[in-house]
Motif scaffolding. Sequence first.
Motif, PDB file in Angstrom:
ATOM      1  N   ARG A 176     111.873 -20.516  11.601  1.00  0.00           N
ATOM      2  CA  ARG A 176     112.826 -19.474  11.226  1.00  0.00           C
ATOM      3  C   ARG A 176     112.564 -18.140  11.937  1.00  0.00           C
ATOM      4  O   ARG A 176     112.891 -17.094  11.427  1.00  0.00           O
ATOM      5  CB  ARG A 176     112.829 -19.274   9.703  1.00  0.00           C
ATOM      6  N   CYS A 197     113.271 -24.616   2.780  1.00  0.00           N
ATOM      7  CA  CYS A 197     113.785 -23.534   3.626  1.00  0.00           C
ATOM      8  C   CYS A 197     114.619 -22.566   2.803  1.00  0.00           C
ATOM      9  O   CYS A 197     114.571 -21.352   2.981  1.00  0.00           O
ATOM     10  CB  CYS A 197     114.682 -24.103   4.719  1.00  0.00           C
ATOM     11  N   CYS A 254     120.991 -29.663   8.610  1.00  0.00           N
ATOM     12  CA  CYS A 254     120.172 -28.582   9.154  1.00  0.00           C
ATOM     13  C   CYS A 254     120.428 -28.493  10.657  1.00  0.00           C
ATOM     14  O   CYS A 254     120.471 -29.505  11.349  1.00  0.00           O
ATOM     15  CB  CYS A 254     118.717 -28.910   8.867  1.00  0.00           C
ATOM     16  N   CYS A 286     117.488 -19.694   9.712  1.00  0.00           N
ATOM     17  CA  CYS A 286     118.001 -19.665  11.084  1.00  0.00           C
ATOM     18  C   CYS A 286     119.422 -19.102  11.079  1.00  0.00           C
ATOM     19  O   CYS A 286     120.173 -19.327  10.136  1.00  0.00           O
ATOM     20  CB  CYS A 286     118.089 -21.075  11.658  1.00  0.00           C
ATOM     21  N   CYS A 343     122.343 -21.288   9.734  1.00  0.00           N
ATOM     22  CA  CYS A 343     121.804 -22.287   8.806  1.00  0.00           C
ATOM     23  C   CYS A 343     122.842 -22.609   7.737  1.00  0.00           C
ATOM     24  O   CYS A 343     123.440 -21.704   7.161  1.00  0.00           O
ATOM     25  CB  CYS A 343     120.547 -21.747   8.142  1.00  0.00           C
TER      26      CYS A 343
HETATM   27  S1  SF4 Z   1     117.413 -25.675   6.915  1.00  0.00           S
HETATM   28 FE1  SF4 Z   1     117.350 -25.965   9.135  1.00  0.00          FE
HETATM   29  S2  SF4 Z   1     118.794 -24.439   9.890  1.00  0.00           S
HETATM   30 FE2  SF4 Z   1     118.264 -23.832   7.818  1.00  0.00          FE
HETATM   31  S3  SF4 Z   1     116.539 -22.410   8.022  1.00  0.00           S
HETATM   32 FE3  SF4 Z   1     115.701 -24.463   7.701  1.00  0.00          FE
HETATM   33  S4  SF4 Z   1     115.328 -25.203   9.778  1.00  0.00           S
HETATM   34 FE4  SF4 Z   1     116.761 -23.490   9.966  1.00  0.00          FE
END
Ligand code: SF4
Lengths: 160, 540
Positions: free
Chosen positions: A47, B369, B519, B344, B347
Amino acid sequence: MSNTVTNVVIAGLGGQGVLKASDILAEVAFRAGLDTKKSEIHGMSQRGGSVNSDVRFGSNVLSPMIPSGRADFLVVLDGDQVDVNRHMLREGGVLIDPDKIDVNALANRRSLNVAMLGILSNHLQIDLEIWLDSIKANLPEKLHDTNIEAFKTGRNAAGD
Amino acid sequence: MVSDDTTPAERLLLSGNEAVARAALDAGVALGTGYPGTPSTEILENFSRIGGLAQWAPNEKVAMEVALGASFAGARTLVTMKHVGLNVAADPLFTSAYTGVTGAMVIVTADDPGMASSQNEQDNRHYARAAGIPMFEPSDSQEAYDFTLRAIELSEKFHTPVFLRVTTRICHSKTVVIPTCSVPAPQKPEFIRNIKSRVMIPAYARPAHKRMRERLTQITDWNERSNLNQTIKGNDDLGIIATGISYAHAREAAPEASFLKIGLTWPLPIKTIENFTQSVARCVVIEEGDPVLVETLLAAGLKVEGKDPMYRFGELDVGRVRRILSADTSPEPAPAKGKPPQLCPGCPHRTGFEILKKLNCIVPGDIGCYTLGVLPPFEAMDTCVCMGASIGVGLGMRHVLPDEEARRVVSVIGDSTFVHSGITGLVEMVYNPPKTGHVVLILDNGTTAMTGLQEHPGTGRKLDHQPTNQIIFEDFAKSLGIERVEVFDPTKEAEKFERALAEALKSGELCVIIARRPCLLAVKKIREYEKQAAEANAHE
Ligand code: SF4
Ligand SMILES: Cc1ncc(C[n+]2csc(CCOP(=O)(O)OP(=O)(O)O)c2C)c(N)n1
């Protein structure tokens, strides 16, 4: 004992290839027959947060982590990460920051990490052959040419 | 795979995780199970990559039970998890120390002092003592390799599960390894009935507890006589007792000192330690985390000192060990502030948090995440405790809050987390429904993103990305009798998603909303796996 150990900190942001660069460097030292340790914190790095990796090599390396103020080289892939990592550098240590490379001279900006290793390579007495082999061993074949180019760009750019 | 004396030794540069995987392969481990969790995840991934049979279980408890069954059947097994995973697996863990095992069972607990990627920094050395299970603690990758083999040996010799405790710096540091495997080939699995040692009714468990304690006494003797604990003679003024990564830091911080490095840290070789303490004028215990070792030694009447409580927090390093040795308790410089991680750009989790914020929801959250939804610009998460807690915590709030507040509560959970421990929460919701209803939002990005894109039962692919049966969340929720179950693509159907969430909150019903979109980092890989599976099908 510790004066025979070389300490390199590689720092940047998640996604810039900090860990790839430190894998290559560690492999270079390892292939050169040196005792080698490499340490980093990863997980959550995708991230875009700060990432850094310590690579140490020499006759006998103990802790895998470089003590603050003991890095001989600080290689930073993102300009904003210079200040947060500067404390790692020893007095007289060498800072290799992204200003040392013209990214536009690279076929692909993503090989900045390997280009920076090219600059670093001028400071270490290790055969070019070992560098090239280690780059190849750590990257898929289709990326070999651009990265070897990038490495050479860095190696030739050393104007410090 | 026993090494041949005539070939030159292989020399490798391996992470601790790679070294454990390689040892498991060399020793003929028949099955590796676990659940992903930083810093342990790469052990099973590597074991699979180099040819071992490795499986992700839905959670750590199931992983341990599968490993236990395989070792009852005589096979060598490895079960891996991060430190908090052992809490989930604690139930089978404690009783497996009574039943014992037939083949080897090595339990890898990967602790995270300093919390590089965890919600707490619990010290799992406590589990060895609490459960009566021996524990190895490697101090580099070579020992990660060697001790995995020794753990297999010990497990089979004494018929006990054995811990291999590693920490973030062991797992993720690369050091030189020369792999030499001397463990004899494994036995062929077969079922041999042994009711009294495997069926833990009280009548059989009472003697089993006594057997377990006797076994620990025998292992203590074995440990005293083993070569697992290394003494390094330095000067007599200062002796340092250290384990795991602390040993490497301490050797660098005080190269002139005498050292005792303990490899099998439970049950402790007290006599060996006592001899060492008597050989030096001052003896300091250097350990990361809780004062586990020093307190045990003090209780045994040994003359040792520990560290100031300020060093209980976070990782140790060379500088901190120097401070401990000089009893320096002055404030430490604040760690350099790097850039924190973020969702990200693009995302798929982002939309959900934008909507939750807009609708002013109270959000019991979960781990993945998507926990980054707590940070600006979203700040749309109110609790995060452990995997699966979002649902129970949300229900608890709904039961007691005034109605107008209760109606704002939405439990938010990721897909991997839902399978890990959200399923029983959903059952609780159906069984004890709050009078205002409840809304569970599953953020299904088709992967376990947080730990590096692992498969889980909801993806329909196994650890090695080969296709298998898939759990369909919406079918599962409906099978429990939940009527309001809706699925949206959070990016393409953002407005519909928002409307549905607002209506669900108003409805007073039990609702499950699934926001399904892969993702960003996984999407290309998923497509590739699907293509490979389709091609394989076409060839059949
Ligand atoms: S889920 Fe995937 S796109 Fe979203 S922050 Fe995590 S790694 Fe990044
Ligand atoms: C008991 C336990 N096991 C493992 C972990 C490590 N871990 C944290 S979140 C997570 C799963 C994340 O996956 P998912 O729920 O799908 O969310 P995503 O990261 O994909 O958004 C894991 C494995 C943990 N914190 N606790």
